[in-house]
Scaffold this active site. Structure first.
Site, short mmCIF file in Angstrom:
data_model
loop_
_atom_site.label_atom_id
_atom_site.label_comp_id
_atom_site.label_asym_id
_atom_site.label_seq_id
_atom_site.Cartn_x
_atom_site.Cartn_y
_atom_site.Cartn_z
CD GLU A 166 -4.85 3.54 -2.27
OE1 GLU A 166 -5.68 4.33 -1.79
OE2 GLU A 166 -3.73 3.89 -2.68
CG ASP A 183 -1.59 1.26 1.53
OD1 ASP A 183 -1.64 2.12 0.63
OD2 ASP A 183 -2.13 1.42 2.65
CE LYS A 192 -1.68 6.98 -3.32
NZ LYS A 192 -2.10 6.02 -2.29
CG ASP A 251 -9.06 4.66 0.99
OD1 ASP A 251 -8.55 5.38 1.85
OD2 ASP A 251 -8.39 3.95 0.21
#
Ligand code: AMP
Length: 628
Positions: A169, A8, A70, A190
């Site tokens: 994810e 992850d 990211k 999420d």
């Protein structure tokens, strides 16, 4: 063949897991944590730090410490800048307009920085497993577009992994949470540091089918931090008349304190921020002291949290479901610990979210499950994912013609016929787009190519077949073919966050060459960390020993400590380790003497270590006749 791990690769923290038989094991980051901060730091001495050590030195070295990279993956400079990221490092455009990170005099592409994080994780995994780790399943937000997915894949490749799958994810979270034998509908909400994703999944007979997905790739805890930082800066300016927004070191301290306070306020109603010597002016040093309440943070972020409702409603509608149809709501990502977020989720889905998962680890664990499925060691489940955004081409008048609608199951191949717009047109330009807007300019351009050599004909006569093929990673290939000549042309979305195939290969070689150097550096950093711990322990023990023991008992330790401090900043790892071990032994010896002393001292008379018994240079070894 080496082992396969699930990773992850988070905005704030990254987590890695591996299948060991039927169990999934989280691989510790090596610093006593189960997750690793997704942070890379560069020091003036040319050292590269990754993880916790990089995060720790962010305060003193904010401009050369890269966090939240990211949020830059596969993105254009203009887009990133308009979002006002809460970071101190320099972001620059390259000549293609991609966002790059500038550190000292070198520019890095975001996949390169991510690769440094992945490379460190790979080394950790190899150390942990005692085996080579060559394959990885890496997760991305479901809402990542093609370019962002390719950028992530490129990062994995640069780090030396064969990337077996780029997995969404929320899908990973569902894989970790649900038993294949269950028959359930699941919503995965999420909210992490930089992105928000919502996915609706259905599990029937071991088939995990994503029904719909939606989200916002630029919404998360970083934005909450930015709101709080702004508030603190304003408050400080109002009360103290000083603007701290241009001082990178103060700003970094405020950022860290704001994030800490935000996290604290998830469990407490009040949190204090105390930053002594935050600034100074002619009137002397200034300190920042503020009390924050949960109510305050809620009022600052309320509109941002509310922005998550619309994607949830859209995903439910796309899946043809109502909130009542959902059996479980799963929370993923650190920001879902915020009570206001939980309440919002409860309002949207009209039920309490599931509590049985650790939001920091569930995605990494799910990635490891998928890695096991792809390696063939797990056969009880199948994953059917969807493409998150509509894909199509630009047609006359700048209108987008969809070819694959959003939420279509992947892998898939779909074609549509097109023709020429003017008489005798011999070249058609295929402009590939991704997004939900009708006009091309409102969508993300993924690239363009030309099909040439079309025989002259009246407009509308030639038949040009445009095919889109999306693989299981959500990565797209496009081709165009003229039906008359059979001539074809194609492209693969390949603007890997500003990297060409050749550049990726070069960086892979560079990373490999650096791996050994990195391992050495990593060991040096670890040796220094161990030294710091012993320096700290020695200082504590000496403080007490100097008060309670005669010089002979602690002199060697004192000398050893001086020696260790001298070598600590050098680059001779063996010497640091040797001095650390010597000092550590002496710390134990002196601590034992103190322990003996404490045991033999009358109760209440000796005092806790570090507490002065008053007289400083004498100590009592015999019973105090007056003590009870
Ligand atoms: P992730 O990207 O899932 O690692 O999530 C990281 C984000 O979650 C960061 O913005 C953190 O500040 C935030 N976060 C972590 N723990 C908490 C907490 N207890 N309360 C609020 N936010 C948190």
């Amino acid at each position: 063949m080496g082992r396969a791990v699930g990773i992850d690769l988070g905005t704030t923290n990254s987590c890695m897991a591996v299948a060991e038989g039927s169990e999934i094991v989280v691989i510790p980051s090596g610093e006593g944590l189960r997750v690793m901060p997704s942070v890379v730091g560069f020091t003036a001495k040319g050292e590269r730090l990754v993880g916790l050590v990089a995060k720790r030195q962010a305060i003193t070295n904010p401009r050369n410490t890269i966090s939240s990279v990211k949020r830059l993956m596969g993105r254009k400079y203009d887009e990133v800048i308009s979002e006002r990221l809460n970071v101190a490092y320099e972001i620059k455009p390259n000549d293609r307009g991609d966002a790059m990170v500038k550190v000292f005099d070198r520019e890095y592409s975001p996949p390169e920085i991510s690769a440094m994080i992945l490379q460190r994780m790979k080394a950790r995994a190899e150390e942990f497993l005692g085996d080579q780790v060559t394959e990885a399943v890496i997760t991305v937000p479901a809402y990542f577009n093609e370019v962002q997915r390719e950028a992530t894949k490129a990062a994995g490749r640069i780090a030396g992994f064969e990337v077996k799958r780029v997995l969404n994810e929320p899908t990973a979270a569902a894989l970790a949470f649900m038993e294949p034998s269950e028959r359930k509908r699941l919503a995965v909400y999420d909210l992490g540091g930089g992105t928000f994703d919502i996915s609706i999944l259905q599990v029937v007979n071991g088939i995990f089918e994503v029904k719909a997905t939606s989200g916002n790739t630029h919404l998360g805890g970083d934005d909450f931090d930015a709101r709080l930082v702004d508030w603190i800066l304003k408050e400080f300016q109002n009360t103290q008349g000083l603007d701290l927004s241009r001082d990178p070191v103060s700003l970094q301290r405020i950022r860290e304190a704001a994030e800490r306070a935000k996290c604290e306020l998830s469990t407490t109603l009040e949190a204090a921020i105390n930053l002594p010597f935050i600034a100074s002016d002619e009137s002397g040093p200034r300190h920042l002291e503020m009390n924050l309440t949960r109510g305050l943070i809620e009022s600052l972020i309320e509109d941002l949290v509310r922005m998550t409702s619309e994607p949830c409603e859209k995903a439910l509608a796309d899946a043809g479901l109502k909130p009542e149809d959902i059996d479980h709501v799963l929370l993923v990502g650190g920001s879902t610990r915020i009570p206001l977020v939980r309440k919002t989720v409860e309002d949207i889905f009209r039920q309490k979210p599931a509590h049985s998962v650790n939001p920091d680890e569930v995605v990494g664990i799910g990635a490891a499950v998928e890695a096991a499925v792809l390696a063939g060691t797990r056969k009880d489940l199948v994953l059917l994912d969807v493409t998150p955004l509509t894909l199509g081409v630009e047609t006359l008048g700048g209108v987008m013609a969809p070819i694959v609608e959003r939420n279509t199951p992947i892998p898939i191949k779909r074609s549509r016929l097109f023709s020429t717009a003017v008489d005798n047109q011999q070249v058609v330009s295929i402009h590939v787009l991704q997004g939900e807007r009708e006009l091309a300019e409102g969508n993300r351009s993924l690239g363009r190519f030309e099909l040439v050599g079309i025989p002259p004909a009246k407009r509308g006569t030639p038949r040009i077949e445009v095919s889109f093929e999306i693989d299981a990673n959500g990565i797209l290939s496009v081709s165009a073919k003229d039906a008359v000549t059979g001539r074809a042309q194609g492209m693969r979305v390949n603007s890997s966050g500003g990297l060409s195939e050749e550049e990726i290969r070069k960086l892979m070689q560079e990373a490999e060459a650096n791996a050994e150097l990195d391992r050495t550096r990593m060991k040096l950093v670890e040796a220094r960390n161990a030294a710091d711990q012993v320096i700290y322990d020695a200082g504590k023990v000496l403080e007490t020993a100097m008060k309670k023991l005669d010089r002979e008992s602690w002199e060697d330790l004192d000398n050893a400590l001086v020696g260790l401090r001298q070598v600590r900043d050098g680059s001779d790892r063996t010497r640091i380790a040797k001095e650390t071990a010597r000092t550590s032994d002496l710390v134990s010896q002196v601590a034992r003497l103190l322990e003996v002393l404490d045991k033999s001292a009358p109760s209440g008379g000796g005092g806790a270590p570090g507490e002065s018994s008053g007289d400083g240079n004498i100590y009592v070894l015999e019973e105090d006749p007056d003590a009870d």
